[in-house]
Design an enzyme around this catalytic site. Structure first.
Site, PDB file in Angstrom:
ATOM      1  N   SER A  68       0.804  -1.210   0.000  1.00 27.41           N
ATOM      2  CA  SER A  68       0.000   0.000   0.000  1.00 27.41           C
ATOM      3  C   SER A  68       0.845   1.271   0.000  1.00 27.41           C
ATOM      4  CB  SER A  68      -0.960  -0.042   1.202  1.00 27.41           C
ATOM      5  OG  SER A  68      -1.897   0.997   1.152  1.00 27.41           O
ATOM      6  N   ASP A 288      -1.211   1.597  -3.782  1.00 29.48           N
ATOM      7  CA  ASP A 288      -2.036   0.545  -4.375  1.00 29.48           C
ATOM      8  C   ASP A 288      -3.452   1.020  -4.661  1.00 29.48           C
ATOM      9  OD1 ASP A 288      -2.905   0.693  -1.747  1.00 29.48           O
ATOM     10  OD2 ASP A 288      -3.221  -1.465  -1.545  1.00 29.48           O
ATOM     11  N   GLU A 391     -12.310   6.589   6.969  1.00 30.39           N
ATOM     12  CA  GLU A 391     -11.372   7.019   7.989  1.00 30.39           C
ATOM     13  C   GLU A 391     -10.788   8.372   7.614  1.00 30.39           C
ATOM     14  OE1 GLU A 391      -9.252   3.305   9.968  1.00 30.39           O
ATOM     15  OE2 GLU A 391      -8.933   3.337   7.812  1.00 30.39           O
ATOM     16  N   ALA A 392     -10.434   9.151   8.625  1.00 29.43           N
ATOM     17  CA  ALA A 392      -9.776  10.426   8.349  1.00 29.43           C
ATOM     18  C   ALA A 392      -8.504  10.210   7.544  1.00 29.43           C
ATOM     19  CB  ALA A 392      -9.458  11.136   9.662  1.00 29.43           C
ATOM     20  N   ASN A 393      -7.895   9.028   7.716  1.00 24.07           N
ATOM     21  CA  ASN A 393      -6.652   8.751   6.998  1.00 24.07           C
ATOM     22  C   ASN A 393      -6.882   8.185   5.598  1.00 24.07           C
ATOM     23  OD1 ASN A 393      -7.410   6.101   7.365  1.00 24.07           O
ATOM     24  ND2 ASN A 393      -5.564   5.474   8.434  1.00 24.07           N
ATOM     25  N   GLY A 525      -1.474  -1.594  17.484  1.00 27.71           N
ATOM     26  CA  GLY A 525      -1.689  -2.980  17.086  1.00 27.71           C
ATOM     27  C   GLY A 525      -0.437  -3.665  16.599  1.00 27.71           C
ATOM     28  N   ARG A 531      -0.743   5.020  21.720  1.00 27.02           N
ATOM     29  CA  ARG A 531      -1.010   6.185  20.882  1.00 27.02           C
ATOM     30  C   ARG A 531      -1.934   7.142  21.633  1.00 27.02           C
ATOM     31  NH1 ARG A 531       1.220   4.851  16.126  1.00 27.02           N
ATOM     32  NH2 ARG A 531       1.295   2.636  15.552  1.00 27.02           N
TER      33      ARG A 531
END
Length: 594
Positions: A68, A288, A391-393, A525, A531
């Site tokens: 990715s 990707d 997602e914000a990302n 994770g 975080r």
């Protein structure tokens, strides 16, 4: 059949790819991911998992070789389930165990035990298809061959190489194939182009007369998405697409100072863009092509941008779909009183900016939160008639339930015969076109890009109007090194700390000091860090809140020299606290995995 089974067992026990010494691999949202040079063993074993999954389900499965948005030297492998989504979480413990089996004999024993427990036939007639794809990374070709060897070690499984594709394309192909539809790359392009054309044909006349800027500059991250967009754009009408960082030789390095991840995190102009692009609508894919952000170059004198992230992409989709549902159920249009019930749900994580959540709720939308990770978002979105997550990302999509699509198709056919061309009818057509354009298997930057462009045209919105829907609250993210991340246990979609005692109270105390303050912590994770995310009305407030909470995390869980020395005499925390089953691969008990 017995001979075939014995051949399969010989292939497994003679695994050509030894496990790298001292390394441990874990299957997560991104599948397995690491330096591409050390992944051949892991990819070989992932191929075995995919073959067993296909035999268990009796359906096509996908295997994608990609990392990715990671640097070009990295690579990875992920498995797509029959519905085109990610492999079910219940199989992740088995994937972990197989990837970390220390020798071929243990590998073979794991496969035999698992196949027996799950009633998976070994050595039978060919009944499983695995679609293979890879992105443009140099290590991809070799790793694809490793996956093929792992798959074909399980007799009854066959591979179909789809070539160099985007990750969303492979997921789409798996979903389409299992739905009995055509599933080639040309079919993917045709579906996107046809549904985009339908939406553009339905742009209201008053918007057409006003004229909205149709020029779009795309940063392809020097990955597979840029090359695919070059093909796709030739099939489109109504939008003028210019591709930069398309992956051509000499144009740049994959994901290096370009791509959605770089642009979103650094909030700067990607390489290949310059002063000529000031004020033009721009967008970035990742390596990707499963993530997407939009931006404006603000000035020729610096590299700063006005960023539109996943939260605002989600908001745009939600506004448009809500409006079409409203039109469809408006009795005043043509006298029809037959309402089409639809539960529209918006799914976010705690990382969504608080301003976006407030805006969506003010719009009268149902907003829910899940733990971080696409697998949680996708599952929750599937509970609605129309579920939207982003997602914000940068990663997200829209899901339409089969029941809702069936009702919508019936309603569209009824309107076509009784009031063709009415606003009711156009709304039904738009919703059906959206369901075809958006990739319902997984987040897809190419289909998402086309949907954004079609909606902006339909609503007559400029980039500026879209960007100013709401103003993000300043935020800060920090990482705190800890001895054992599993010491933190959270609840309420990771927004509340359950353990250790006292930490949530400390977070609440610090947050109460700031107007519109918000803060939460969660264990990583993938590494032994916690975080910390904080928001406030100013950047200084967000920074101060994050720093204060990080200090509390360090006080309670910090990675001191003493705890480090103590950990040397114990099993690694990641193994000691694993929730995926016992450490010994020889005595694994598996949950219900169907």
């Amino acid at each position: 059949m017995a001979d075939e089974k014995q051949r399969s067992l010989r292939l497994l026990s003679a695994s050509p790819f030894p496990l790298p010494h001292g390394l441990r691999f874990s299957y997560g949202t991104a599948g397995f991911r690491s330096d591409g040079a050390i992944l051949s063993s892991t990819v070989f074993r992932a191929g075995i998992v995919a073959a067993l999954r296909a035999l268990k389900r009796g359906s096509a499965i996908g295997v994608m070789i990609t990392a990715s948005h990671n640097p070009v030297a990295d690579n990875g492998v992920k498995i797509a389930d029959p519905d085109g989504g990610m492999m079910t979480q219940t199989w992740e413990p088995f994937a972990d165990a197989l990837a970390n089996a220390p020798d071929p004999q243990t590998l073979l024993q794991l496969v035999l035990e698992f196949a027996k427990d799950e009633n998976i036939p070994l050595g039978g007639a060919q009944s499983a298809e695995i679609l293979l794809g890879r992105d443009t990374r140099p290590s991809g070709e070799f790793l694809l061959e490793a996956a093929k060897q792992g798959i074909t070690a399980i007799i009854g499984a066959a591979t179909i190489d789809m070539g160099i594709v985007t990750t969303p394309q492979l997921h789409w192909m798996v979903r389409s194939r299992n739905n009995g539809l055509k599933a080639s790359e040309s079919d993917y392009f045709a579906q996107l182009a046809d549904s985009f054309r339908c939406l553009m044909d339905l742009v209201p006349n008053e918007v057409e007369k006003k004229g909205v800027d149709t020029k779009l500059i795309v940063d392809g991250a020097n990955g597979v998405g840029g090359a695919k967009l070059e093909v796709l754009k030739e099939m489109l009408m109504g939008v003028e697409i210019h591709t930069r960082n398309s992956g051509k030789d000499g144009e740049g390095i994959l994901n290096e100072k370009c791509g959605a991840d770089y642009v979103q995190k650094e909030k700067v102009v990607p390489c290949g863009f310059g002063s000529d692009d000031v004020g033009v609508r721009c967008t970035s894919l990742d390596g990707d092509a499963d993530r997407l952000v939009y931006f404006h170059v603000l000035s020729a004198s610096n590299d700063r941008i006005d960023l539109v992230d996943g939260d605002k992409i989600l908001s745009l989709f939600a506004i448009f779909i809500k409006e079409q549902l409203k039109i469809l159920n408006d009795e005043k249009d043509d006298g029809l009183k037959k309402e089409l019930p639809a539960r529209l749900g918006i799914v976010q994580t705690a990382y969504a900016n608080g301003a976006s959540t407030d805006y969506l709720k003010q719009m009268g939308l149902e907003v829910v939160s899940t733990p971080t990770g696409v697998k949680y978002l996708h599952k929750k979105a599937s509970e609605y008639d129309v579920g939207i997550y982003f997602e914000a990302n940068r990663h997200g999509t829209i899901l339409f339930s089969e029941n809702f699509i069936s009702l919508l198709e019936s309603r569209n056919n009824e309107l076509a015969s009784t009031s063709s061309g009415s606003e009711h009818h156009k709304a039904a057509q738009r919703l059906l076109a959206v369901s075809q354009l958006i990739n319902q298997a997984v987040g897809d930057a190419l289909s998402g890009l086309l949907l954004v462009e079609a909606i902006l045209q339909s609503m007559g919105w400029s980039f500026k109007k879209w960007s100013e829907l709401y103003h993000d609250l300043p935020s800060r993210q920090l990482k705190v090194k800890v001895a054992d991340r599993s010491a933190i246990i959270t609840a309420n979609a990771e927004t509340q700390v359950v353990k250790p005692s006292g930490l949530q109270e400390a977070i609440d105390m610090e947050t109460a000091k700031y107007t519109r303050g918000r803060c939460f912590v969660r264990p990583s994770g993938t590494e032994d860090v916690v975080r910390v995310y904080a928001e406030g009305t100013t950047q200084e407030a967000a920074d101060s809140l994050a720093k204060s909470v990080a200090e509390h995390v360090t006080r309670l869980l910090g990675y001191s020299q003493k705890t480090w020395e103590k950990s040397l005499s114990l099993p690694l925390p990641s193994a000691r606290k694993r929730k995926t089953g016992p450490r010994s691969p020889l005595n694994l008990t598996w949950p219900n995995l169907t």
